[in-house]
Scaffold this motif. Sequence first.
Motif, mmCIF file in Angstrom:
data_model
loop_
_atom_site.group_PDB
_atom_site.id
_atom_site.type_symbol
_atom_site.label_atom_id
_atom_site.label_comp_id
_atom_site.label_asym_id
_atom_site.label_seq_id
_atom_site.Cartn_x
_atom_site.Cartn_y
_atom_site.Cartn_z
ATOM 1 N N TYR A 90 -18.443 -48.346 29.477
ATOM 2 C CA TYR A 90 -17.946 -48.689 28.148
ATOM 3 C C TYR A 90 -17.074 -49.945 28.132
ATOM 4 O O TYR A 90 -16.342 -50.183 27.176
ATOM 5 C CB TYR A 90 -17.159 -47.507 27.575
ATOM 6 C CG TYR A 90 -17.931 -46.207 27.603
ATOM 7 C CD1 TYR A 90 -19.177 -46.096 26.987
ATOM 8 C CD2 TYR A 90 -17.421 -45.088 28.267
ATOM 9 C CE1 TYR A 90 -19.895 -44.911 27.022
ATOM 10 C CE2 TYR A 90 -18.131 -43.894 28.304
ATOM 11 C CZ TYR A 90 -19.370 -43.815 27.682
ATOM 12 O OH TYR A 90 -20.083 -42.637 27.712
ATOM 13 N N SER A 91 -17.112 -50.731 29.193
ATOM 14 C CA SER A 91 -16.306 -51.959 29.269
ATOM 15 C C SER A 91 -17.066 -53.031 30.040
ATOM 16 O O SER A 91 -17.978 -52.726 30.824
ATOM 17 C CB SER A 91 -14.963 -51.681 29.958
ATOM 18 O OG SER A 91 -15.169 -51.376 31.333
ATOM 19 N N ILE A 92 -16.670 -54.288 29.822
ATOM 20 C CA ILE A 92 -17.251 -55.406 30.575
ATOM 21 C C ILE A 92 -16.944 -55.232 32.058
ATOM 22 O O ILE A 92 -17.775 -55.509 32.924
ATOM 23 C CB ILE A 92 -16.687 -56.755 30.073
ATOM 24 C CG1 ILE A 92 -17.054 -56.989 28.596
ATOM 25 C CG2 ILE A 92 -17.211 -57.902 30.921
ATOM 26 C CD1 ILE A 92 -18.521 -57.180 28.321
ATOM 27 N N GLU A 93 -15.733 -54.751 32.362
ATOM 28 C CA GLU A 93 -15.355 -54.522 33.759
ATOM 29 C C GLU A 93 -16.328 -53.567 34.452
ATOM 30 O O GLU A 93 -16.800 -53.837 35.566
ATOM 31 C CB GLU A 93 -13.941 -53.938 33.826
ATOM 32 C CG GLU A 93 -13.497 -53.599 35.244
ATOM 33 C CD GLU A 93 -12.201 -52.816 35.294
ATOM 34 O OE1 GLU A 93 -11.646 -52.671 36.395
ATOM 35 O OE2 GLU A 93 -11.744 -52.329 34.234
ATOM 36 N N GLU A 94 -16.655 -52.460 33.799
ATOM 37 C CA GLU A 94 -17.545 -51.466 34.404
ATOM 38 C C GLU A 94 -18.965 -51.998 34.563
ATOM 39 O O GLU A 94 -19.651 -51.701 35.541
ATOM 40 C CB GLU A 94 -17.558 -50.197 33.547
ATOM 41 C CG GLU A 94 -16.252 -49.411 33.604
ATOM 42 C CD GLU A 94 -16.199 -48.324 32.563
ATOM 43 O OE1 GLU A 94 -16.122 -47.139 32.938
ATOM 44 O OE2 GLU A 94 -16.252 -48.652 31.354
ATOM 45 N N ILE A 95 -19.413 -52.797 33.600
ATOM 46 C CA ILE A 95 -20.758 -53.374 33.683
ATOM 47 C C ILE A 95 -20.869 -54.304 34.884
ATOM 48 O O ILE A 95 -21.799 -54.219 35.693
ATOM 49 C CB ILE A 95 -21.105 -54.126 32.377
ATOM 50 C CG1 ILE A 95 -21.281 -53.126 31.229
ATOM 51 C CG2 ILE A 95 -22.382 -54.952 32.551
ATOM 52 C CD1 ILE A 95 -21.436 -53.775 29.867
ATOM 53 N N ILE A 96 -19.899 -55.213 35.034
ATOM 54 C CA ILE A 96 -19.926 -56.161 36.151
ATOM 55 C C ILE A 96 -19.767 -55.428 37.486
ATOM 56 O O ILE A 96 -20.454 -55.741 38.464
ATOM 57 C CB ILE A 96 -18.836 -57.232 35.977
ATOM 58 C CG1 ILE A 96 -19.135 -58.101 34.753
ATOM 59 C CG2 ILE A 96 -18.732 -58.107 37.231
ATOM 60 C CD1 ILE A 96 -18.061 -59.119 34.436
#
Length: 364
Positions: A90-96
Amino acid sequence: MKQNILKVGTVMGLLLLIGVFFNCNNTKSDNKSQELGNIATTKETIDKPVVEYRKPVVFITGNDKGNSHFYDSARVYFKEKNYQIINGKYSIEEIISWMNKNATENPYGEIHIVNNNNPFRAMNLETVVNGNKVTAQTLQETITKGKLPSVKSKAIESDTRIIFHTNQLATNTNLVNTLKSAFITENKVPQVVTSPYYNIFGGAFSNHYLAQPYYVFYPTANSPGKVDLSKEIAKKYPEEKEISWYDALNNEKERYVGEPYTIQYTIPINLELDYHNSDNEIPHFVMQEEIMDFIASEEGLMKEVEKTTIPVEKFRWTYVVKNSQLIIKGKASALCVLKPLTKPYGELEHVKPDTNNKRLYAMK
């Protein structure tokens, strides 16, 4: 006479020999050039190996609430295409972080990010875990502070495409550019693909289609009525002749292919002023007009309202005083008429959401 003929014959013979000599040389030269060309082509092929990309990855970045089936329908749509589905990020951090952890020798070719956003608010996506929602400002601050992990260089190529399935994201150029900077590696810049239209998943006639939005606003809880709103939206979009605005505002779903319908949501805004070190007294208001006049007189507050692109009079304003702070809250209701994009010829059907089509998607 015979001597003249002999001389002419001798000259002709010499010319023929010279011609043959040059033709031989030219043939050898052409053959040599062809050989060099073949060598160059072979060398180029060796130096530039074909990149084998892994199959597309899809991040479903939210959960459905109420009667919405946006995320569930998107999950079904991409599963049928045999794409890899990733849930719970649910965040850009988790996606990357997921991209880096699961990177292989085969780089990502397409990364799809599904997010059901409200175009007038921050994205329904966090910058970092439990962090601020994504806007151009919050994401840039997160990047500047070094809070986001960097994408591993081997994970992507310069022609890797990060495709956002959102609503009207392409109209927010600053945010698109900031999102792109979040996925840049040391030496590779991927493409970011977004659309200026609404993305609809799980429709009655198509699993995925795009729709053109048209807006009319009013202060929350103070609707002037559908008749007046239909007149207002007709005046706002005089070039649109195909929509019966009153019918569209009273229609909640697409009953036949291409039929305009309306969705509704609320746009809140908070404005704050701190009078702790001010010689001015905290104002008190009796009527809405007094609050709007005050906002108009304060440049900083007015700029915040203008960022929404919604006129100040379309909000219902309230205020509270907490210690030395004046907190002004506004709420506007938006009626968004969606006109599905359909083919202008042949059988009536939705336009396919082809992410390579520059009329449908912007590529940064």
